[in-house]
Design a protein around this motif. Structure first.
Motif, PDB file in Angstrom:
ATOM      1  N   LYS A   1       0.676  -1.110   0.046  1.00  0.00           N
ATOM      2  CA  LYS A   1      -0.093  -0.164   0.373  1.00  0.00           C
ATOM      3  C   LYS A   1       0.794   0.959  -0.333  1.00  0.00           C
ATOM      4  CE  LYS A   1      -2.417   0.924   3.736  1.00  0.00           C
ATOM      5  NZ  LYS A   1      -2.993   0.926   5.314  1.00  0.00           N
ATOM      6  N   VAL A   2       0.359   2.392  -0.128  1.00  0.00           N
ATOM      7  CA  VAL A   2       0.964   3.725  -1.163  1.00  0.00           C
ATOM      8  C   VAL A   2       0.675   4.103  -0.601  1.00  0.00           C
ATOM      9  CG1 VAL A   2       2.265   4.854  -2.497  1.00  0.00           C
ATOM     10  CG2 VAL A   2       2.366   2.584  -2.508  1.00  0.00           C
ATOM     11  N   THR A   3       0.726   5.404   0.750  1.00  0.00           N
ATOM     12  CA  THR A   3       0.353   6.178   1.493  1.00  0.00           C
ATOM     13  C   THR A   3       0.260   7.578   1.160  1.00  0.00           C
ATOM     14  OG1 THR A   3      -1.117   4.477   2.262  1.00  0.00           O
ATOM     15  CG2 THR A   3      -1.224   7.387   3.019  1.00  0.00           C
ATOM     16  N   TYR A   4      -0.004   8.381   1.142  1.00  0.00           N
ATOM     17  CA  TYR A   4       0.356   9.743   0.420  1.00  0.00           C
ATOM     18  C   TYR A   4      -0.232  10.891   1.242  1.00  0.00           C
ATOM     19  CZ  TYR A   4       1.496  15.176  -0.683  1.00  0.00           C
ATOM     20  OH  TYR A   4       2.352  16.085  -0.954  1.00  0.00           O
ATOM     21  N   GLU A   5       0.523  11.183   2.716  1.00  0.00           N
ATOM     22  CA  GLU A   5      -0.244  12.604   2.990  1.00  0.00           C
ATOM     23  C   GLU A   5       0.446  14.132   2.740  1.00  0.00           C
ATOM     24  OE1 GLU A   5       0.632  12.080   7.460  1.00  0.00           O
ATOM     25  OE2 GLU A   5      -0.245   9.638   7.515  1.00  0.00           O
ATOM     26  N   TRP A   6      -0.786  14.950   1.925  1.00  0.00           N
ATOM     27  CA  TRP A   6       0.422  15.686   1.522  1.00  0.00           C
ATOM     28  C   TRP A   6       0.771  16.697   2.546  1.00  0.00           C
ATOM     29  CZ3 TRP A   6      -2.216  20.619   2.127  1.00  0.00           C
ATOM     30  CH2 TRP A   6      -3.468  20.973   3.098  1.00  0.00           C
ATOM     31  N   PHE A   7      -0.586  17.238   3.921  1.00  0.00           N
ATOM     32  CA  PHE A   7       0.116  18.239   4.571  1.00  0.00           C
ATOM     33  C   PHE A   7       1.320  17.381   5.536  1.00  0.00           C
ATOM     34  CE2 PHE A   7       0.008  20.030   9.204  1.00  0.00           C
ATOM     35  CZ  PHE A   7      -0.868  20.686   8.696  1.00  0.00           C
ATOM     36  N   HIS A   8       1.759  16.540   5.793  1.00  0.00           N
ATOM     37  CA  HIS A   8       3.321  16.046   6.710  1.00  0.00           C
ATOM     38  C   HIS A   8       4.507  16.134   5.279  1.00  0.00           C
ATOM     39  CE1 HIS A   8       1.274  16.050  10.269  1.00  0.00           C
ATOM     40  NE2 HIS A   8       0.594  15.884  10.082  1.00  0.00           N
ATOM     41  N   ARG A   9       3.411  16.676   3.978  1.00  0.00           N
ATOM     42  CA  ARG A   9       4.685  15.444   2.347  1.00  0.00           C
ATOM     43  C   ARG A   9       5.093  13.798   2.997  1.00  0.00           C
ATOM     44  NH1 ARG A   9       7.783  21.752   1.711  1.00  0.00           N
ATOM     45  NH2 ARG A   9       6.123  22.568   1.173  1.00  0.00           N
ATOM     46  N   LYS A  10       4.698  13.376   3.086  1.00  0.00           N
ATOM     47  CA  LYS A  10       5.142  11.953   4.206  1.00  0.00           C
ATOM     48  C   LYS A  10       4.132  11.225   2.760  1.00  0.00           C
ATOM     49  CE  LYS A  10       3.358   9.227   7.787  1.00  0.00           C
ATOM     50  NZ  LYS A  10       3.005   8.736   9.048  1.00  0.00           N
ATOM     51  N   LEU A  11       4.902  10.245   2.656  1.00  0.00           N
ATOM     52  CA  LEU A  11       4.823   8.654   1.866  1.00  0.00           C
ATOM     53  C   LEU A  11       4.775   7.647   2.523  1.00  0.00           C
ATOM     54  CD1 LEU A  11       3.784   8.783  -1.553  1.00  0.00           C
ATOM     55  CD2 LEU A  11       6.584   7.415  -2.063  1.00  0.00           C
ATOM     56  N   GLU A  12       4.429   6.971   2.791  1.00  0.00           N
ATOM     57  CA  GLU A  12       4.109   4.920   3.360  1.00  0.00           C
ATOM     58  C   GLU A  12       4.719   4.120   2.611  1.00  0.00           C
ATOM     59  OE1 GLU A  12       2.766   5.418   8.017  1.00  0.00           O
ATOM     60  OE2 GLU A  12       2.047   3.536   7.130  1.00  0.00           O
TER      61      GLU A  12
END
Length: 247
Positions: free
Chosen positions: A232-243
């Motif tokens: 699973k690829v998850t992007y959180e734009w607010f934290h500029r985080k890619l998991e």
């Protein structure tokens, strides 16, 4: 004489929550900023004697070090002696304050067989390290207060035999795309990876050219590696985080 079993020995030099065993071993914490070489040498000699005595008396399964405020010389000396007497490293925390003649390449190499390693990078100069392919740990975190440009795509690709990673990077979208394409073909043991990026990430560019994409919801995608493992690829734009994590 039969040795008494001690499964783990924690050595948090700068921790307030030291165990009774640690407090007995170190009634006064080493001063890593002490400029007196003779005083540093004396403290190091005391440490060696204590470790040697415990190894003779107890069966020590592993040892942990918290060396977040230590100079290179202090950190390297403590860890190197523990390795010399055959101790296994459970958790190690170090801080890279400056790099002189490859000092921190040596320190990272020394910590390569720790079960867990946390590295804080607290200086602005770049340096290269080509030993990440020797890392095979359960957890590795590399976070930077100033300079986050030195971790390259090749560095992270070399770390796929670690189980969990958390890193600060300064990557472009095409760098993430290059890494994911490499990950798709690999069979490393990586199960979870979190990137904290220094710039915004465009998921469409990051996932460009990658097959078997299923969009679960906004900013959450599923892809399948060559070995059949779904991730699973998850992007959180607010934290500029890619998991990136196994499903």
């Amino acid at each position: 004489m039969t040795k008494d079993p001690v499964k783990k020995m924690n050595v948090p030099f700068n921790s307030r929550n030291a165990t009774a065993l640690t407090m007995m071993m170190f009634s006064s914490k080493p001063d890593f900023n002490d400029s007196s070489k003779s005083r540093q040498d004396h403290k190091m000699e005391e440490y060696r004697k204590i470790i040697n005595n415990f190894v003779c008396i107890f069966v020590i399964e592993s040892v942990s070090f918290t060396l977040a405020n230590a100079t290179f010389h202090a950190a390297y000396s403590y860890i190197e002696h523990a390795r010399r007497v055959g101790l296994k490293f459970e958790c190690v925390e170090i801080e890279l304050l400056r790099d002189k003649k490859g000092d921190y390449q040596k320190l990272l190499t020394l910590c390569s067989d720790a079960s867990e390693l946390s590295v804080d990078v607290n200086y602005r100069r770049n340096f290269t390290f080509d030993g990440f392919d020797q890392f095979n740990m359960d957890y590795l975190s590399i976070h930077a207060l100033h300079n986050i440009k030195w971790l390259t795509v090749d560095n992270i690709c070399a770390l796929l035999n670690c189980s969990r990673l958390s890193v600060d990077v300064n990557w472009r979208d095409k760098d993430f795309n290059q890494f994911l394409k490499f990950l798709m073909k690999s069979d490393g043991r990586l199960t979870w990876l979190t990137f904290y990026n220094n710039r915004e990430i465009n998921p469409q560019v990051v996932l460009n050219g990658i097959n078997s994409i299923v969009r679960v919801r906004n900013e959450v995608f599923e892809i399948q590696r060559a070995n059949g493992v779904r991730i699973k690829v998850t992007y959180e734009w607010f934290h500029r985080k890619l998991e990136v994590s196994n499903i």
